[in-house]
Enzyme design. Structure first.
Site, mmCIF file in Angstrom:
data_model
loop_
_atom_site.group_PDB
_atom_site.id
_atom_site.type_symbol
_atom_site.label_atom_id
_atom_site.label_comp_id
_atom_site.label_asym_id
_atom_site.label_seq_id
_atom_site.Cartn_x
_atom_site.Cartn_y
_atom_site.Cartn_z
ATOM 1 N N ASP A 100 37.080 38.686 67.212
ATOM 2 C CA ASP A 100 38.405 39.002 66.679
ATOM 3 C C ASP A 100 38.963 37.727 66.063
ATOM 4 O OD1 ASP A 100 41.078 39.531 66.199
ATOM 5 O OD2 ASP A 100 41.368 40.654 68.059
ATOM 6 N N SER A 105 43.700 37.834 47.543
ATOM 7 C CA SER A 105 43.840 39.071 46.761
ATOM 8 C C SER A 105 44.695 38.793 45.538
ATOM 9 C CB SER A 105 44.526 40.147 47.602
ATOM 10 O OG SER A 105 44.819 41.287 46.796
ATOM 11 N N LYS A 164 48.769 37.268 51.622
ATOM 12 C CA LYS A 164 47.711 36.719 50.764
ATOM 13 C C LYS A 164 48.239 35.517 49.966
ATOM 14 C CE LYS A 164 44.352 39.496 51.947
ATOM 15 N NZ LYS A 164 43.169 39.006 52.676
ATOM 16 N N TYR A 201 51.773 42.571 52.907
ATOM 17 C CA TYR A 201 50.366 42.293 52.607
ATOM 18 C C TYR A 201 50.299 41.270 51.473
ATOM 19 C CZ TYR A 201 45.578 42.812 50.973
ATOM 20 O OH TYR A 201 44.283 42.549 50.583
HETATM 21 N N1 LIG Z 1 39.444 46.589 49.085
HETATM 22 C C1 LIG Z 1 40.294 46.050 48.233
HETATM 23 O O1 LIG Z 1 40.768 46.708 47.307
HETATM 24 C C2 LIG Z 1 40.674 44.595 48.374
HETATM 25 C C3 LIG Z 1 41.282 43.955 47.284
HETATM 26 C C4 LIG Z 1 41.623 42.601 47.406
HETATM 27 C C5 LIG Z 1 41.349 41.938 48.579
HETATM 28 N N2 LIG Z 1 40.764 42.588 49.630
HETATM 29 C C6 LIG Z 1 40.473 41.813 50.842
HETATM 30 O O2 LIG Z 1 39.076 41.837 51.058
HETATM 31 C C7 LIG Z 1 38.805 41.533 52.427
HETATM 32 C C8 LIG Z 1 37.732 42.473 52.943
HETATM 33 O O3 LIG Z 1 38.238 43.788 53.057
HETATM 34 P P1 LIG Z 1 37.453 45.087 52.523
HETATM 35 O O4 LIG Z 1 38.214 45.562 51.369
HETATM 36 O O5 LIG Z 1 36.003 44.790 52.376
HETATM 37 O O6 LIG Z 1 37.749 46.130 53.714
HETATM 38 P P2 LIG Z 1 36.812 46.735 54.865
HETATM 39 O O7 LIG Z 1 37.733 47.526 55.724
HETATM 40 O O8 LIG Z 1 35.641 47.436 54.267
HETATM 41 O O9 LIG Z 1 36.304 45.454 55.647
HETATM 42 C C9 LIG Z 1 37.141 44.702 56.491
HETATM 43 C C10 LIG Z 1 36.341 44.301 57.722
HETATM 44 O O10 LIG Z 1 37.155 43.414 58.504
HETATM 45 C C11 LIG Z 1 36.992 43.760 59.874
HETATM 46 N N3 LIG Z 1 38.144 43.301 60.643
HETATM 47 C C12 LIG Z 1 39.423 43.771 60.586
HETATM 48 N N4 LIG Z 1 40.196 43.109 61.459
HETATM 49 C C13 LIG Z 1 39.390 42.194 62.098
HETATM 50 C C14 LIG Z 1 39.609 41.230 63.107
HETATM 51 N N5 LIG Z 1 40.819 41.058 63.656
HETATM 52 N N6 LIG Z 1 38.569 40.449 63.500
HETATM 53 C C15 LIG Z 1 37.344 40.631 62.951
HETATM 54 N N7 LIG Z 1 37.078 41.546 61.998
HETATM 55 C C16 LIG Z 1 38.092 42.322 61.575
HETATM 56 C C17 LIG Z 1 36.855 45.290 59.867
HETATM 57 O O11 LIG Z 1 36.250 45.763 61.057
HETATM 58 C C18 LIG Z 1 35.998 45.521 58.620
HETATM 59 O O12 LIG Z 1 34.608 45.510 58.911
HETATM 60 C C19 LIG Z 1 40.156 41.639 53.146
HETATM 61 O O13 LIG Z 1 40.640 40.334 53.410
HETATM 62 C C20 LIG Z 1 41.041 42.341 52.134
HETATM 63 O O14 LIG Z 1 42.399 42.024 52.314
HETATM 64 C C21 LIG Z 1 40.411 43.895 49.540
#
Ligand SMILES: NC(=O)c1ccc[n+]([C@@H]2O[C@H](COP(=O)([O-])OP(=O)(O)OC[C@H]3O[C@@H](n4cnc5c(N)ncnc54)[C@H](O)[C@@H]3O)[C@@H](O)[C@H]2O)c1
Length: 252
Positions: free
Chosen positions: A61, A142, A159, A155
């Site tokens: 975590d 982001s 970021k 959010y």
């Molecule tokens: N998907 C989008 O559109 C987008 C756009 C810009 C930025 N992001 C950023 O990309 C990053 C990855 O997210 P994603 O889009 O691949 O989503 P995702 O939900 O597919 O992956 C996120 C992962 O983080 C893990 N996680 C969450 N809280 C946690 C914790 N406390 N400790 C350990 N693991 C934890 C989850 O279990 C999951 O496997 C994030 O930081 C998100 O803010 C996403």
């Protein structure tokens, strides 16, 4: 002659590597010769990815100091050292009016997105300094931190904090040759997408978000992974304090 793998022999922690962008980053890093330790809350999915890629996985975590201390120890025990930290794990509440965001939702977003960067650097920078390792951090921020959209206020703010703290640390630890950069994807298709758009993650529902991207599509895990690979590698030895927008021109 085959090109040299770009992360040969580097040891990397990738948080949130059980799905989405993190899985893409872990995949690219393994392909490029890195020894990868994935840390994620999702046990089953994380084990599946580790098996598929032939890398290490541990349940962790990112909001807990003891987990960061254990992650550092596991990387050293398994691979002998640590060079790269990819702070990718993230959280958001579902797209909603800002006055409806609960205190618990605010705390979770700030803890997972911002406190994780505080804890990881607080635990690992002293290790890099003690061992004189020119390590580096890449945070997944982001476009929300640069060009905020309504209804995702805290959010967006989390970021922006990540991008700002990354720049401050880049300056502060430059003399120790420790680098800090961030990568800012635009909307993608991952486990978090339905929360950003506030409805089911379908091509139709993503259209409103993708229509503001000049290149006309969202970020893929490969787009994000390629940027992380460059920034984490020695090719970027003179790059620090950068927020690299991987967004098809959205932030212009
Ligand atoms: N998907 C989008 O559109 C987008 C756009 C810009 C930025 N992001 C950023 O990309 C990053 C990855 O997210 P994603 O889009 O691949 O989503 P995702 O939900 O597919 O992956 C996120 C992962 O983080 C893990 N996680 C969450 N809280 C946690 C914790 N406390 N400790 C350990 N693991 C934890 C989850 O279990 C999951 O496997 C994030 O930081 C998100 O803010 C996403």
């Amino acid at each position: 002659m085959a090109p040299q793998p770009r992360l040969e022999g580097k040891v990397a922690i990738v948080t949130g590597g059980a799905s989405g962008f993190g899985k893409g980053i872990a995949t690219k890093f393994v392909e490029e010769g890195a020894l990868v330790l994935i840390a994620d809350l999702a046990d089953e999915a994380g084990q599946g990815v580790a098996k598929e890629l032939g890398c290490a996985f541990t349940v962790g975590d990112v909001t807990k100091r003891e987990d960061w201390e254990r992650l550092l120890k596991e990387a050293i025990d398994k691979f002998g050292r640590l060079d790269i930290v990819i702070n990718n794990a993230g959280a958001t509440y579902a797209n909603k009016a800002t006055e409806d965001v609960t205190e618990a939702e605010f705390d979770r977003v700030m803890n997972v997105n911002v406190k994780s960067v505080y804890l990881s650097t607080n635990v690992i920078v002293p290790y890099f300094m003690e061992k004189e390792i020119s390590g580096n951090f890449v945070q997944i921020a982001s476009t929300a931190g640069v060009r905020p959209r309504p209804r995702l206020t805290w959010y967006n703010a989390s970021k922006a904090a990540v991008i700002n703290a990354t720049k401050a640390m880049a300056v502060e630890y430059g003399p120790q040759q420790i680098r800090f950069n961030s990568v800012s994807p635009v909307i993608g298709s991952t486990g978090m997408t339905h929360l950003f758009i506030g409805k089911a993650n379908t091509p139709e529902n993503r259209k409103a978000f993708e229509s503001t991207v000049p290149l006309g599509r969202g970020s893929t895990p490969a787009d994000v992974a390629n940027a992380c690979c460059y920034l984490a590698s020695d090719e970027a030895a003179f790059i620090t304090g950068v927020n690299l927008e991987v967004d098809g021109g959205r932030c212009v």
